[in-house]
Design a protein around this motif. Sequence first.
Motif, PDB file in Angstrom:
ATOM      1  N   HIS A  33      38.555 -14.924  -9.063  1.00 50.88           N
ATOM      2  CA  HIS A  33      37.806 -14.946  -7.810  1.00 50.88           C
ATOM      3  C   HIS A  33      37.910 -13.604  -7.097  1.00 50.88           C
ATOM      4  O   HIS A  33      38.738 -12.762  -7.449  1.00 50.88           O
ATOM      5  CB  HIS A  33      38.268 -16.089  -6.903  1.00 50.88           C
ATOM      6  N   ILE A  34      37.049 -13.444  -6.088  1.00 56.41           N
ATOM      7  CA  ILE A  34      37.049 -12.187  -5.333  1.00 56.41           C
ATOM      8  C   ILE A  34      37.101 -12.484  -3.834  1.00 56.41           C
ATOM      9  O   ILE A  34      36.705 -13.566  -3.373  1.00 56.41           O
ATOM     10  CB  ILE A  34      35.802 -11.322  -5.649  1.00 56.41           C
ATOM     11  N   HIS A  35      37.615 -11.501  -3.098  1.00 56.20           N
ATOM     12  CA  HIS A  35      37.597 -11.516  -1.632  1.00 56.20           C
ATOM     13  C   HIS A  35      36.999 -10.199  -1.159  1.00 56.20           C
ATOM     14  O   HIS A  35      37.430  -9.122  -1.602  1.00 56.20           O
ATOM     15  CB  HIS A  35      39.003 -11.625  -1.051  1.00 56.20           C
ATOM     16  N   LEU A  36      36.033 -10.270  -0.252  1.00 54.17           N
ATOM     17  CA  LEU A  36      35.465  -9.083   0.371  1.00 54.17           C
ATOM     18  C   LEU A  36      35.442  -9.287   1.888  1.00 54.17           C
ATOM     19  O   LEU A  36      34.985 -10.333   2.361  1.00 54.17           O
ATOM     20  CB  LEU A  36      34.022  -8.842  -0.102  1.00 54.17           C
ATOM     21  N   GLN A  37      35.938  -8.315   2.622  1.00 51.75           N
ATOM     22  CA  GLN A  37      35.824  -8.335   4.083  1.00 51.75           C
ATOM     23  C   GLN A  37      34.701  -7.358   4.430  1.00 51.75           C
ATOM     24  O   GLN A  37      34.895  -6.157   4.478  1.00 51.75           O
ATOM     25  CB  GLN A  37      37.140  -7.927   4.745  1.00 51.75           C
ATOM     26  N   LEU A  38      33.535  -7.911   4.675  1.00 52.67           N
ATOM     27  CA  LEU A  38      32.308  -7.127   4.674  1.00 52.67           C
ATOM     28  C   LEU A  38      31.626  -7.171   6.037  1.00 52.67           C
ATOM     29  O   LEU A  38      31.491  -8.247   6.638  1.00 52.67           O
ATOM     30  CB  LEU A  38      31.375  -7.675   3.587  1.00 52.67           C
ATOM     31  N   GLU A  39      31.211  -6.009   6.502  1.00 53.68           N
ATOM     32  CA  GLU A  39      30.468  -5.889   7.756  1.00 53.68           C
ATOM     33  C   GLU A  39      29.043  -5.443   7.437  1.00 53.68           C
ATOM     34  O   GLU A  39      28.829  -4.392   6.845  1.00 53.68           O
ATOM     35  CB  GLU A  39      31.144  -4.874   8.677  1.00 53.68           C
ATOM     36  N   THR A  40      28.086  -6.258   7.820  1.00 51.54           N
ATOM     37  CA  THR A  40      26.693  -5.921   7.551  1.00 51.54           C
ATOM     38  C   THR A  40      26.202  -4.854   8.533  1.00 51.54           C
ATOM     39  O   THR A  40      26.827  -4.599   9.565  1.00 51.54           O
ATOM     40  CB  THR A  40      25.787  -7.159   7.660  1.00 51.54           C
ATOM     41  N   ILE A  41      25.071  -4.265   8.200  1.00 54.82           N
ATOM     42  CA  ILE A  41      24.417  -3.313   9.101  1.00 54.82           C
ATOM     43  C   ILE A  41      23.046  -3.873   9.464  1.00 54.82           C
ATOM     44  O   ILE A  41      22.865  -4.388  10.558  1.00 54.82           O
ATOM     45  CB  ILE A  41      24.323  -1.910   8.467  1.00 54.82           C
ATOM     46  N   ASN A  42      22.113  -3.817   8.535  1.00 52.56           N
ATOM     47  CA  ASN A  42      20.766  -4.330   8.801  1.00 52.56           C
ATOM     48  C   ASN A  42      20.291  -5.330   7.760  1.00 52.56           C
ATOM     49  O   ASN A  42      19.106  -5.679   7.746  1.00 52.56           O
ATOM     50  CB  ASN A  42      19.756  -3.179   8.895  1.00 52.56           C
ATOM     51  N   HIS A  43      21.195  -5.771   6.879  1.00 53.52           N
ATOM     52  CA  HIS A  43      20.793  -6.676   5.801  1.00 53.52           C
ATOM     53  C   HIS A  43      21.682  -7.909   5.769  1.00 53.52           C
ATOM     54  O   HIS A  43      22.906  -7.820   5.953  1.00 53.52           O
ATOM     55  CB  HIS A  43      20.844  -5.959   4.451  1.00 53.52           C
ATOM     56  N   HIS A  44      21.059  -9.046   5.509  1.00 52.15           N
ATOM     57  CA  HIS A  44      21.776 -10.313   5.375  1.00 52.15           C
ATOM     58  C   HIS A  44      22.709 -10.223   4.162  1.00 52.15           C
ATOM     59  O   HIS A  44      22.353  -9.638   3.139  1.00 52.15           O
ATOM     60  CB  HIS A  44      20.751 -11.431   5.162  1.00 52.15           C
ATOM     61  N   PRO A  45      23.898 -10.823   4.241  1.00 53.69           N
ATOM     62  CA  PRO A  45      24.816 -10.768   3.085  1.00 53.69           C
ATOM     63  C   PRO A  45      24.243 -11.402   1.826  1.00 53.69           C
ATOM     64  O   PRO A  45      24.648 -11.048   0.717  1.00 53.69           O
ATOM     65  CB  PRO A  45      26.062 -11.516   3.574  1.00 53.69           C
ATOM     66  N   LYS A  46      23.274 -12.316   1.977  1.00 56.58           N
ATOM     67  CA  LYS A  46      22.703 -12.935   0.775  1.00 56.58           C
ATOM     68  C   LYS A  46      21.983 -11.894  -0.081  1.00 56.58           C
ATOM     69  O   LYS A  46      21.977 -12.004  -1.311  1.00 56.58           O
ATOM     70  CB  LYS A  46      21.755 -14.076   1.146  1.00 56.58           C
ATOM     71  N   GLU A  47      21.396 -10.873   0.549  1.00 55.10           N
ATOM     72  CA  GLU A  47      20.733  -9.821  -0.214  1.00 55.10           C
ATOM     73  C   GLU A  47      21.764  -8.987  -0.967  1.00 55.10           C
ATOM     74  O   GLU A  47      21.570  -8.637  -2.136  1.00 55.10           O
ATOM     75  CB  GLU A  47      19.919  -8.926   0.717  1.00 55.10           C
ATOM     76  N   ILE A  48      22.860  -8.685  -0.282  1.00 56.10           N
ATOM     77  CA  ILE A  48      23.923  -7.885  -0.890  1.00 56.10           C
ATOM     78  C   ILE A  48      24.545  -8.623  -2.071  1.00 56.10           C
ATOM     79  O   ILE A  48      24.680  -8.085  -3.181  1.00 56.10           O
ATOM     80  CB  ILE A  48      24.997  -7.554   0.161  1.00 56.10           C
ATOM     81  N   MET A  49      24.917  -9.874  -1.833  1.00 57.25           N
ATOM     82  CA  MET A  49      25.636 -10.629  -2.853  1.00 57.25           C
ATOM     83  C   MET A  49      24.728 -11.016  -4.018  1.00 57.25           C
ATOM     84  O   MET A  49      25.186 -11.076  -5.156  1.00 57.25           O
ATOM     85  CB  MET A  49      26.279 -11.877  -2.233  1.00 57.25           C
ATOM     86  N   LYS A  50      23.462 -11.275  -3.757  1.00 53.86           N
ATOM     87  CA  LYS A  50      22.542 -11.575  -4.854  1.00 53.86           C
ATOM     88  C   LYS A  50      22.413 -10.371  -5.782  1.00 53.86           C
ATOM     89  O   LYS A  50      22.471 -10.497  -7.015  1.00 53.86           O
ATOM     90  CB  LYS A  50      21.176 -11.969  -4.311  1.00 53.86           C
ATOM     91  N   LYS A  51      22.242  -9.194  -5.186  1.00 53.39           N
ATOM     92  CA  LYS A  51      22.127  -7.977  -5.982  1.00 53.39           C
ATOM     93  C   LYS A  51      23.386  -7.751  -6.804  1.00 53.39           C
ATOM     94  O   LYS A  51      23.337  -7.484  -8.011  1.00 53.39           O
ATOM     95  CB  LYS A  51      21.887  -6.786  -5.054  1.00 53.39           C
ATOM     96  N   LEU A  52      24.546  -7.861  -6.166  1.00 51.42           N
ATOM     97  CA  LEU A  52      25.819  -7.604  -6.820  1.00 51.42           C
ATOM     98  C   LEU A  52      26.119  -8.616  -7.919  1.00 51.42           C
ATOM     99  O   LEU A  52      26.421  -8.250  -9.066  1.00 51.42           O
ATOM    100  CB  LEU A  52      26.935  -7.602  -5.772  1.00 51.42           C
ATOM    101  N   HIS A  53      26.032  -9.895  -7.604  1.00 51.83           N
ATOM    102  CA  HIS A  53      26.479 -10.911  -8.552  1.00 51.83           C
ATOM    103  C   HIS A  53      25.465 -11.195  -9.650  1.00 51.83           C
ATOM    104  O   HIS A  53      25.854 -11.588 -10.755  1.00 51.83           O
ATOM    105  CB  HIS A  53      26.873 -12.184  -7.801  1.00 51.83           C
ATOM    106  N   THR A  54      24.192 -10.992  -9.381  1.00 47.56           N
ATOM    107  CA  THR A  54      23.215 -11.131 -10.459  1.00 47.56           C
ATOM    108  C   THR A  54      23.451 -10.069 -11.527  1.00 47.56           C
ATOM    109  O   THR A  54      23.469 -10.362 -12.728  1.00 47.56           O
ATOM    110  CB  THR A  54      21.781 -11.012  -9.911  1.00 47.56           C
ATOM    111  N   ARG A  55      23.655  -8.850 -11.074  1.00 51.67           N
ATOM    112  CA  ARG A  55      23.852  -7.768 -12.033  1.00 51.67           C
ATOM    113  C   ARG A  55      25.197  -7.897 -12.755  1.00 51.67           C
ATOM    114  O   ARG A  55      25.304  -7.611 -13.944  1.00 51.67           O
ATOM    115  CB  ARG A  55      23.740  -6.419 -11.327  1.00 51.67           C
TER     116      ARG A  55
END
Length: 200
Positions: free
Chosen positions: A60-82
Amino acid sequence: MPRRPRVWFPGAMYHITARGNRRSKIFYDDKDRLMYLELLEDARSYFPFYLHSYCLMPNHIHLQLETINHHPKEIMKKLHTRYAIYFNHRYHLVGHVFQGRYGAKLIVTPDYFLDVSRYIHLNPLEAKMVTAPENYKWSSYSAYITKQTNPHITTEKILSYFPHPQKEHYRKFVEQTDMERFNILNKQGTDPHFIKALKQ
């Protein structure tokens, strides 16, 4: 029932978690972990964010993440799909790599912000994988307590809560025993200077 939408606004901070499907490993060796961090940086180039702390555990993973202008679903979809494509290709597998959608707990208070970083950095110790949290290579803790730098994170916001020497006080905060923390809580109660007490 449809999933409830996650609360998000620009600048929102989260404790993000994701687990391997059926609790299986998502990292078998350092090559896998390096690839995950490489893909994390690639996702950041599309959807900028700040990463305050992280830990890559075997399943498993843990990330303490602060967004700027994008929803975390966009970030995590890009990361975990790839990453799933990479992982399945490398190990000749098919199907889901991660179990369900990622977890995302909204961080709304300074004390929770600090506690999340502490929890993340103590994860390998709690799992009895190391005898000291700084000995775990795949977390951001060393960058907080030594002169070592880590290109994946920013330490400024967390360390800004601590007096000088900041790294020494942060280490003390993270490595306090449960009883020491209980004593601080017992003394401070609901005092508004709760976080200041944790730092001293």
